[in-house]
Design an enzyme around this catalytic site. Structure first.
Site, short mmCIF file in Angstrom:
data_model
loop_
_atom_site.label_atom_id
_atom_site.label_comp_id
_atom_site.label_asym_id
_atom_site.label_seq_id
_atom_site.Cartn_x
_atom_site.Cartn_y
_atom_site.Cartn_z
CE LYS A 128 -18.20 23.49 -27.22
NZ LYS A 128 -19.35 24.24 -27.75
CE1 TYR A 134 -16.78 25.92 -32.23
CE2 TYR A 134 -15.58 27.21 -30.62
CZ TYR A 134 -16.34 26.11 -30.94
OH TYR A 134 -16.69 25.19 -29.97
CG PHE A 185 -23.62 32.27 -31.85
CD1 PHE A 185 -22.54 31.41 -31.97
CD2 PHE A 185 -24.71 32.06 -32.69
CE1 PHE A 185 -22.52 30.37 -32.89
CE2 PHE A 185 -24.71 31.02 -33.62
CZ PHE A 185 -23.61 30.17 -33.71
NE ARG A 213 -21.95 16.46 -34.92
CZ ARG A 213 -22.01 17.80 -34.85
NH1 ARG A 213 -21.02 18.48 -34.26
NH2 ARG A 213 -23.04 18.46 -35.30
CB THR A 254 -25.82 22.14 -31.28
OG1 THR A 254 -25.16 21.41 -32.31
CG2 THR A 254 -25.00 23.36 -30.91
NE ARG A 278 -23.04 19.57 -27.34
CZ ARG A 278 -22.75 19.64 -28.62
NH1 ARG A 278 -23.53 19.06 -29.52
NH2 ARG A 278 -21.67 20.29 -29.04
CG ASN A 312 -22.56 23.13 -26.50
OD1 ASN A 312 -21.38 23.42 -26.28
ND2 ASN A 312 -23.05 23.03 -27.71
CG HIS A 342 -16.18 21.20 -30.98
ND1 HIS A 342 -17.01 21.88 -31.82
CD2 HIS A 342 -15.22 20.63 -31.77
CE1 HIS A 342 -16.57 21.76 -33.07
NE2 HIS A 342 -15.48 21.01 -33.06
CD GLU A 348 -13.39 20.71 -35.86
OE1 GLU A 348 -13.60 19.68 -35.19
OE2 GLU A 348 -14.28 21.52 -36.18
P1 CMP Z 1 -20.01 23.53 -31.11
O1 CMP Z 1 -20.40 22.15 -31.48
O2 CMP Z 1 -18.75 23.73 -30.37
O3 CMP Z 1 -19.94 24.41 -32.45
C1 CMP Z 1 -20.31 25.75 -32.51
C2 CMP Z 1 -20.85 26.25 -31.23
O4 CMP Z 1 -21.57 27.45 -31.31
C3 CMP Z 1 -21.85 25.26 -30.69
O5 CMP Z 1 -21.19 24.12 -30.24
C4 CMP Z 1 -22.55 26.08 -29.62
O6 CMP Z 1 -21.90 26.00 -28.37
C5 CMP Z 1 -22.40 27.49 -30.17
N1 CMP Z 1 -23.69 28.03 -30.54
C6 CMP Z 1 -24.52 27.56 -31.48
N2 CMP Z 1 -25.63 28.31 -31.55
C7 CMP Z 1 -25.49 29.27 -30.62
C8 CMP Z 1 -26.30 30.36 -30.19
N3 CMP Z 1 -27.48 30.60 -30.76
N4 CMP Z 1 -25.84 31.13 -29.22
C9 CMP Z 1 -24.62 30.90 -28.66
N5 CMP Z 1 -23.81 29.88 -29.02
C10 CMP Z 1 -24.24 29.08 -29.99
#
Ligand code: CMP
Length: 143
Positions: free
Chosen positions: A9, A49, A57, A85, A91, A102, A112, A115, A126
């Site tokens: 990211k 997404y 969010f 994963r 996450t 992470r 984070n 992805h 994807e």
């Molecule tokens: P990712 O694996 O890219 O998939 C969805 C993303 O949403 C996740 O990583 C996080 O970066 C983001 N995400 C999940 N929960 C939250 C949250 N509560 N606030 C902001 N971002 C979030």
């Protein structure tokens, strides 16, 4: 051969973590089948997404993922979707184990670092969103 979509990211790119992350997956034994440095359009971000569209969010997520270059990748190997994963960690980086991407490099759920596809269906979707078929290499043919 199983394939997955992984993406460093904007925070990971800005923090010069591309090499570190690629190295982890190479050393694990997976093969890089495709990669590109790119800036994601809002349209692609909203599509990618899409499952989070109703989440509070969502706007922040789209703003963040389009805020700077990302490094999009396709990796292949046995059980690569689930293994990647595990290597990424949970996450929310505050819950991610040490030794995961992470767990080692992030503190915030929005920023984070990485992805990764969460299922075979997501991986196909994807990979198709980010790569054309001729952008992926075929190692069997190259040997
Ligand atoms: P990712 O694996 O890219 O998939 C969805 C993303 O949403 C996740 O990583 C996080 O970066 C983001 N995400 C999940 N929960 C939250 C949250 N509560 N606030 C902001 N971002 C979030």
């Amino acid at each position: 051969m199983e394939k997955t979509f992984l993406m460093v990211k904007p925070d990971g790119v800005q923090r010069n973590l591309i090499g570190e992350i690629v190295s982890r997956f190479e050393k694990k034994g997976f093969q890089l089948a495709g990669a590109k440095l790119m800036t994601i359009s809002r349209e692609l971000a909203e599509n990618h997404y899409g499952e989070h569209k109703e989440r509070p969010f969502f706007g922040e997520l789209v703003n963040f993922i389009t805020s700077g270059p990302v490094f999009a990748m396709v990796w292949q190997g046995d059980n690569v979707i689930a293994t990647a994963r595990n290597m990424m960690g949970k996450t929310n980086p505050s819950e991610a184990a040490a030794g995961t991407v992470r767990g080692d490099f992030a503190v915030n759920v929005s920023n984070n670092i990485i992805h990764g596809s969460d299922s075979p269906e997501s991986a196909v979707r994807e990979i198709g969103l980010f790569f054309k078929e001729d952008e992926l290499v075929n190692y069997e043919k190259a040997i």
